[in-house]
Design an enzyme around this catalytic site. Structure first.
Site, PDB file in Angstrom:
ATOM      1  N   ASP A   1      57.225   3.845  52.338  1.00 17.07           N
ATOM      2  CA  ASP A   1      56.070   3.788  52.075  1.00 17.07           C
ATOM      3  C   ASP A   1      55.202   4.886  52.962  1.00 17.07           C
ATOM      4  O   ASP A   1      55.079   4.741  54.471  1.00 17.07           O
ATOM      5  CB  ASP A   1      55.248   2.705  52.343  1.00 17.07           C
ATOM      6  CG  ASP A   1      53.892   2.548  52.189  1.00 17.07           C
ATOM      7  OD1 ASP A   1      53.126   3.700  51.852  1.00 17.07           O
ATOM      8  OD2 ASP A   1      53.317   1.213  51.641  1.00 17.07           O
ATOM      9  N   VAL A   2      55.028   5.882  52.270  1.00 19.16           N
ATOM     10  CA  VAL A   2      54.441   7.342  53.107  1.00 19.16           C
ATOM     11  C   VAL A   2      53.153   6.923  54.113  1.00 19.16           C
ATOM     12  O   VAL A   2      52.685   7.588  54.986  1.00 19.16           O
ATOM     13  CB  VAL A   2      54.041   8.458  52.225  1.00 19.16           C
ATOM     14  CG1 VAL A   2      55.493   9.281  51.815  1.00 19.16           C
ATOM     15  CG2 VAL A   2      53.028   8.260  51.283  1.00 19.16           C
TER      16      VAL A   2
ATOM     17  N   ASN B   1      54.030  14.883  47.800  1.00 19.71           N
ATOM     18  CA  ASN B   1      53.554  14.636  46.598  1.00 19.71           C
ATOM     19  C   ASN B   1      52.962  13.306  46.042  1.00 19.71           C
ATOM     20  O   ASN B   1      52.342  13.047  45.250  1.00 19.71           O
ATOM     21  CB  ASN B   1      54.770  14.806  45.563  1.00 19.71           C
ATOM     22  CG  ASN B   1      54.597  14.464  44.134  1.00 19.71           C
ATOM     23  OD1 ASN B   1      53.921  14.705  43.253  1.00 19.71           O
ATOM     24  ND2 ASN B   1      55.011  13.409  43.769  1.00 19.71           N
TER      25      ASN B   1
ATOM     26  N   TYR C   1      39.515   9.106  45.673  1.00 20.77           N
ATOM     27  CA  TYR C   1      40.757   9.986  45.339  1.00 20.77           C
ATOM     28  C   TYR C   1      40.220  11.529  45.815  1.00 20.77           C
ATOM     29  O   TYR C   1      40.904  12.193  46.313  1.00 20.77           O
ATOM     30  CB  TYR C   1      41.034   9.912  43.896  1.00 20.77           C
ATOM     31  CG  TYR C   1      42.229  10.845  43.568  1.00 20.77           C
ATOM     32  CD1 TYR C   1      43.235  10.663  43.558  1.00 20.77           C
ATOM     33  CD2 TYR C   1      41.653  12.152  42.715  1.00 20.77           C
ATOM     34  CE1 TYR C   1      44.283  11.482  43.041  1.00 20.77           C
ATOM     35  CE2 TYR C   1      42.927  12.908  42.286  1.00 20.77           C
ATOM     36  CZ  TYR C   1      43.974  12.535  42.321  1.00 20.77           C
ATOM     37  OH  TYR C   1      45.006  13.259  41.872  1.00 20.77           O
TER      38      TYR C   1
HETATM   39  P1  NAD Z   1      53.001   9.236  39.337  1.00 15.89           P
HETATM   40  O1  NAD Z   1      52.146   8.077  39.492  1.00 15.89           O
HETATM   41  O2  NAD Z   1      53.931   9.612  38.353  1.00 15.89           O
HETATM   42  O3  NAD Z   1      53.316   9.788  40.819  1.00 15.89           O
HETATM   43  C1  NAD Z   1      53.266   9.433  41.982  1.00 15.89           C
HETATM   44  C2  NAD Z   1      54.404   9.017  42.904  1.00 15.89           C
HETATM   45  O4  NAD Z   1      53.740   8.469  44.168  1.00 15.89           O
HETATM   46  C3  NAD Z   1      55.053   7.856  42.204  1.00 15.89           C
HETATM   47  O5  NAD Z   1      56.276   8.051  42.087  1.00 15.89           O
HETATM   48  C4  NAD Z   1      54.578   6.631  43.275  1.00 15.89           C
HETATM   49  O6  NAD Z   1      55.647   5.646  43.322  1.00 15.89           O
HETATM   50  C5  NAD Z   1      54.535   7.311  44.431  1.00 15.89           C
HETATM   51  N1  NAD Z   1      53.860   6.720  45.441  1.00 15.89           N
HETATM   52  C6  NAD Z   1      52.779   5.999  45.405  1.00 15.89           C
HETATM   53  N2  NAD Z   1      52.297   5.355  46.598  1.00 15.89           N
HETATM   54  C7  NAD Z   1      53.336   5.886  47.511  1.00 15.89           C
HETATM   55  C8  NAD Z   1      53.459   5.478  48.690  1.00 15.89           C
HETATM   56  N3  NAD Z   1      52.881   4.849  49.653  1.00 15.89           N
HETATM   57  N4  NAD Z   1      54.762   5.931  49.410  1.00 15.89           N
HETATM   58  C9  NAD Z   1      55.567   6.495  48.573  1.00 15.89           C
HETATM   59  N5  NAD Z   1      55.500   6.994  47.314  1.00 15.89           N
HETATM   60  C10 NAD Z   1      54.489   6.625  46.816  1.00 15.89           C
HETATM   61  O7  NAD Z   1      51.719  10.483  39.074  1.00 15.89           O
HETATM   62  P2  NAD Z   1      51.958  12.182  39.203  1.00 15.89           P
HETATM   63  O8  NAD Z   1      50.740  12.439  38.291  1.00 15.89           O
HETATM   64  O9  NAD Z   1      53.195  12.427  39.243  1.00 15.89           O
HETATM   65  O10 NAD Z   1      51.040  12.190  40.794  1.00 15.89           O
HETATM   66  C11 NAD Z   1      51.935  13.147  41.690  1.00 15.89           C
HETATM   67  C12 NAD Z   1      50.870  13.596  42.454  1.00 15.89           C
HETATM   68  O11 NAD Z   1      50.355  14.740  41.665  1.00 15.89           O
HETATM   69  C13 NAD Z   1      49.884  12.919  43.137  1.00 15.89           C
HETATM   70  O12 NAD Z   1      49.400  13.296  44.327  1.00 15.89           O
HETATM   71  C14 NAD Z   1      48.666  13.187  42.183  1.00 15.89           C
HETATM   72  O13 NAD Z   1      47.487  12.822  42.920  1.00 15.89           O
HETATM   73  C15 NAD Z   1      48.974  14.471  41.900  1.00 15.89           C
HETATM   74  N6  NAD Z   1      48.076  15.034  40.865  1.00 15.89           N
HETATM   75  C16 NAD Z   1      48.510  14.541  39.499  1.00 15.89           C
HETATM   76  C17 NAD Z   1      47.510  15.034  38.402  1.00 15.89           C
HETATM   77  C18 NAD Z   1      47.811  14.643  37.265  1.00 15.89           C
HETATM   78  O14 NAD Z   1      47.168  15.175  36.106  1.00 15.89           O
HETATM   79  N7  NAD Z   1      49.079  13.937  36.718  1.00 15.89           N
HETATM   80  C19 NAD Z   1      46.265  16.034  38.683  1.00 15.89           C
HETATM   81  C20 NAD Z   1      46.383  16.510  39.828  1.00 15.89           C
HETATM   82  C21 NAD Z   1      47.049  15.788  40.713  1.00 15.89           C
END
Ligand code: NAD
Length: 263
Positions: free
Chosen positions: A66-67, A93, A159
């Site tokens: 857990d980061v 990420n 966020y």
């Molecule tokens: P996602 O939910 O598929 O990915 C997020 C990942 O983070 C998941 O694998 C989750 O298990 C992991 N995670 C959550 N809490 C954690 C913790 N405490 N320790 C370790 N891992 C943890 O969603 P995504 O869209 O792939 O998001 C990835 C990144 O991209 C995020 O930082 C998100 O804010 C950013 N982002 C996404 C979008 C979008 O439109 N999807 C837009 C802008 C930014």
């Protein structure tokens, strides 16, 4: 082209979404990948399988952590350095979001989002930088930010604040360690097709509504984001530090101004 041949990379939260696409793309570029996950071991194994398939002869590791927890992060780095001896690239990420009106947001929900998104990015960066300094030839950090580092987002205060914090963290670390050969950059995705956006991605009417607001006319893919991370990680970006690349289909270009308002 394998621009990251033999590099050791940690991608946090890479069991799904953009993180998974980054792990696969980095494998394709020849990097050895550490797949970090928090809960879903099966999905992490699927990421590993896909990254190894893309990378052919690459090495991989899966680490649960857990980061947002200091002890988890320290242990994760100990494991990586114990197994592989060195780390070249960190991709921060992992991220979460929680919806609630700001005046009704519970303090524990606010803290949770900041803890994963901002503290997690800080903790992993701190451990990576300690290692980069000790080995004396630098390294690369890339943070997954969001267009919401600059666009306000009602209902997602924690966020938006966490992503603005990541913007500041990116620039501050870049400046602090530039003379040590450490580059720190960020990617700010717009609306990307990942599990977190399931609600509108799977509803054709809502998806059309979202996409009508994006100048390029469509949501982005995790693979398009991964390509930007791969560029920033590679020597093609060797003179870039402290920057955020807005990979958002033009979402940050004030789309309301597409047509003149007057005159
Ligand atoms: P996602 O939910 O598929 O990915 C997020 C990942 O983070 C998941 O694998 C989750 O298990 C992991 N995670 C959550 N809490 C954690 C913790 N405490 N320790 C370790 N891992 C943890 O969603 P995504 O869209 O792939 O998001 C990835 C990144 O991209 C995020 O930082 C998100 O804010 C950013 N982002 C996404 C979008 C979008 O439109 N999807 C837009 C802008 C930014």
């Amino acid at each position: 082209m394998r621009r990251l041949e033999g590099k050791n990379v940690l991608v946090t939260g890479s069991s799904s979404g953009i993180g998974r696409a980054i792990a696969i793309r980095f494998g394709h570029e020849g990097a050895n990948v550490v797949i970090n996950y928090r809960k879903d071991a099966e999905k992490a194994e699927e990421t590993e399988r896909l990254a190894r398939e893309a990378g052919k002869s690459i090495k991989s590791l899966i680490i649960q952590a857990d980061v947002s927890r200091e002890e988890d992060v320290v242990e994760m780095f100990n494991k990586i350095l114990g197994e592989w001896g060195t780390l070249d690239i960190l991709v921060n990420n992992a991220g979460i979001q929680k919806l609630s009106a700001s005046h009704e947001t519970k303090v524990e929900d606010f803290d949770k989002v900041i803890a994963v998104n901002l503290r997690g990015t800080f903790l992993c960066s701190r451990e990576a930088i300690k290692h980069f300094l000790a080995r004396r030839y630098g390294g690369v950090i890339i943070n997954n930010s969001s267009v919401h580092e600059i666009i306000p987002w009602p209902g997602y205060l924690s966020y938006a604040a966490s992503k603005s914090g990541i913007s500041s963290l990116t620039k501050t670390l870049a400046l602090e360690y530039a003379d040590k050969g450490i580059r720190v950059n960020a990617v700010a995705p717009g609306a990307i097709i990942t599990p977190v956006n399931r609600a509108w991605v799977e509803d054709p009417r809502r998806r059309a509504e979202v996409e009508s607001r994006i100048p390029l006319g469509r949501a982005g893919t995790p693979e398009e984001m991964a390509a930007v991370f791969a560029f920033l990680a590679s020597d093609d970006a060797s003179y870039i530090t402290g920057q955020t690349i807005l990979a958002c289909g033009g979402l940050t270009l004030y789309p309301e101004f597409r047509k003149p308002w007057s005159g």
